[in-house]
Design a protein around this motif. Structure first.
Motif, PDB file in Angstrom:
ATOM      1  N   ALA A  76      33.086  15.756   4.318  1.00 53.78           N
ATOM      2  CA  ALA A  76      32.750  16.914   5.149  1.00 53.78           C
ATOM      3  C   ALA A  76      31.985  17.959   4.336  1.00 53.78           C
ATOM      4  O   ALA A  76      31.024  18.571   4.831  1.00 53.78           O
ATOM      5  CB  ALA A  76      34.018  17.515   5.744  1.00 53.78           C
ATOM      6  N   SER A 112      35.622  19.551  11.754  1.00 56.53           N
ATOM      7  CA  SER A 112      34.384  18.877  11.376  1.00 56.53           C
ATOM      8  C   SER A 112      33.934  17.861  12.405  1.00 56.53           C
ATOM      9  O   SER A 112      32.750  17.713  12.666  1.00 56.53           O
ATOM     10  CB  SER A 112      34.572  18.156  10.031  1.00 56.53           C
ATOM     11  OG  SER A 112      34.501  19.052   8.977  1.00 56.53           O
ATOM     12  N   GLY A 123      31.379  13.617   8.546  1.00 53.68           N
ATOM     13  CA  GLY A 123      32.802  13.919   8.683  1.00 53.68           C
ATOM     14  C   GLY A 123      33.478  12.987   9.668  1.00 53.68           C
ATOM     15  O   GLY A 123      34.577  12.478   9.414  1.00 53.68           O
ATOM     16  N   ASP A 127      38.770  23.266   8.886  1.00 51.13           N
ATOM     17  CA  ASP A 127      38.535  22.233   7.873  1.00 51.13           C
ATOM     18  C   ASP A 127      39.277  22.557   6.579  1.00 51.13           C
ATOM     19  O   ASP A 127      39.890  21.685   5.962  1.00 51.13           O
ATOM     20  CB  ASP A 127      37.037  22.108   7.560  1.00 51.13           C
ATOM     21  CG  ASP A 127      36.254  21.536   8.720  1.00 51.13           C
ATOM     22  OD1 ASP A 127      36.715  20.551   9.311  1.00 51.13           O
ATOM     23  OD2 ASP A 127      35.187  22.075   9.035  1.00 51.13           O
TER      24      ASP A 127
END
Length: 295
Positions: free
Chosen positions: A252, A142, A95, A267
């Motif tokens: 991610a 992330s 990420g 996220d």
């Protein structure tokens, strides 16, 4: 000039970014050095690109000295981007690497607005703000900004700036050249630059496992860059820049599934904000900004 973004080009842009998002995972799975992985990504893609160009009626050819110099410059930025980014991928989370590597998103969007010689419209500004908020939420969710990832994060950030240079150079030649000849030349130049660098720095160049590198070449270079270079000829830089931000979202998810790299509610909110930004610019139907009269 039409204000409508061609649906096929927009779809290619999204597909290309989705394919490119798998690149960091495949680089991790490879058993060669970071620059060597970049070399194989470009070199293994070339036969497929040549066949595809022939089938599509876009055979590789020498585009003239001026265009070739621009493409060579683009290849230098791209080769340096791959070397820095691939090194960073091994030193930080997926990420982080993809998010910092896509600083090019805002740099390329800013380039498009500079070409247009005007401030963004209210809708464009709203889309940029949503994208910035989404990126910040992804970073908070992330991205793990710990000292142990600092070196990898800085390399990914450098790669993102280099990638912006690559996109700008490619965008300038796509007005006069078809996508596949441009991509073939850029890949060939880039491979020629990366191989000696990998050898001089003592990296492992010859792989024992070819599958990750072949998938990297087909997914990231043939499909990913092929779709992206195609879209660069028809989609405004602002939209291209925002679309690049779909990569950190997908990466991610890959990091979560493959390496148990945690995803948080932030996220998902960040991903939704980036998606909303893309919907806004797509609905706006922004046409390609006129080029500057400056040399």
């Amino acid at each position: 000039m039409s204000n409508v973004i061609p649906p096929r080009a927009f779809a290619a842009l999204l597909l290309g970014n989705a394919a490119l998002a798998f690149g960091p995972w495949l680089v991790r799975l490879s058993d060669v050095g970071p620059s060597a992985a970049g070399f194989w990504r470009l070199a293994l893609a070339l036969p497929f690109l040549l066949l595809l160009a022939r089938a599509m009626g876009q055979p590789a050819h020498w585009p003239g000295k001026a265009a070739a110099l621009i493409i060579a410059g683009a290849a230098f930025f791209f080769a340096a981007d791959l070397a820095a980014w691939h090194a960073g991928i091994h030193l930080t989370k997926l990420g982080n690497a993809t998010l910092f590597g896509n600083v090019a998103s805002f740099a390329f969007a800013a380039w498009g607005l500079w070409l247009a010689r005007r401030l963004p419209s209210l809708l464009q500004a709203s889309a940029l703000l949503l994208a910035a908020i989404g990126s910040a939420l992804l970073m908070a969710g992330s991205a793990d900004l710990s000292p142990r990832y600092l070196r990898g994060d800085l390399l990914a950030l450098l790669a993102g700036l280099l990638y912006a240079g690559y996109l700008i150079a490619i965008e300038r030649v796509r007005g006069t050249l078809q996508p596949l000849p441009v991509l073939i030349l850029a890949s060939a130049f880039g491979a020629a630059m990366l191989l000696p660098f990998a050898a001089v720095t003592g990296e492992t160049v010859w792989p024992t496992a070819w599958t990750p590198l072949l998938l990297l070449a087909l997914g990231s270079q043939v499909l990913g860059q092929g779709c992206l270079v195609y879209a660069l000829g028809q989609v405004p830089p602002l939209v291209v820049g925002l679309a690049l931000l779909t990569q950190p979202v997908i990466s991610a998810v890959i990091g979560w599934l493959a390496y148990a790299e945690a995803m948080t509610p932030l996220d998902f909110v960040g991903a939704a904000a980036i998606g909303a930004a893309l919907v806004l610019v797509r609905l706006h139907g922004q046409g390609r900004e006129p080029r500057s009269s400056r040399p």
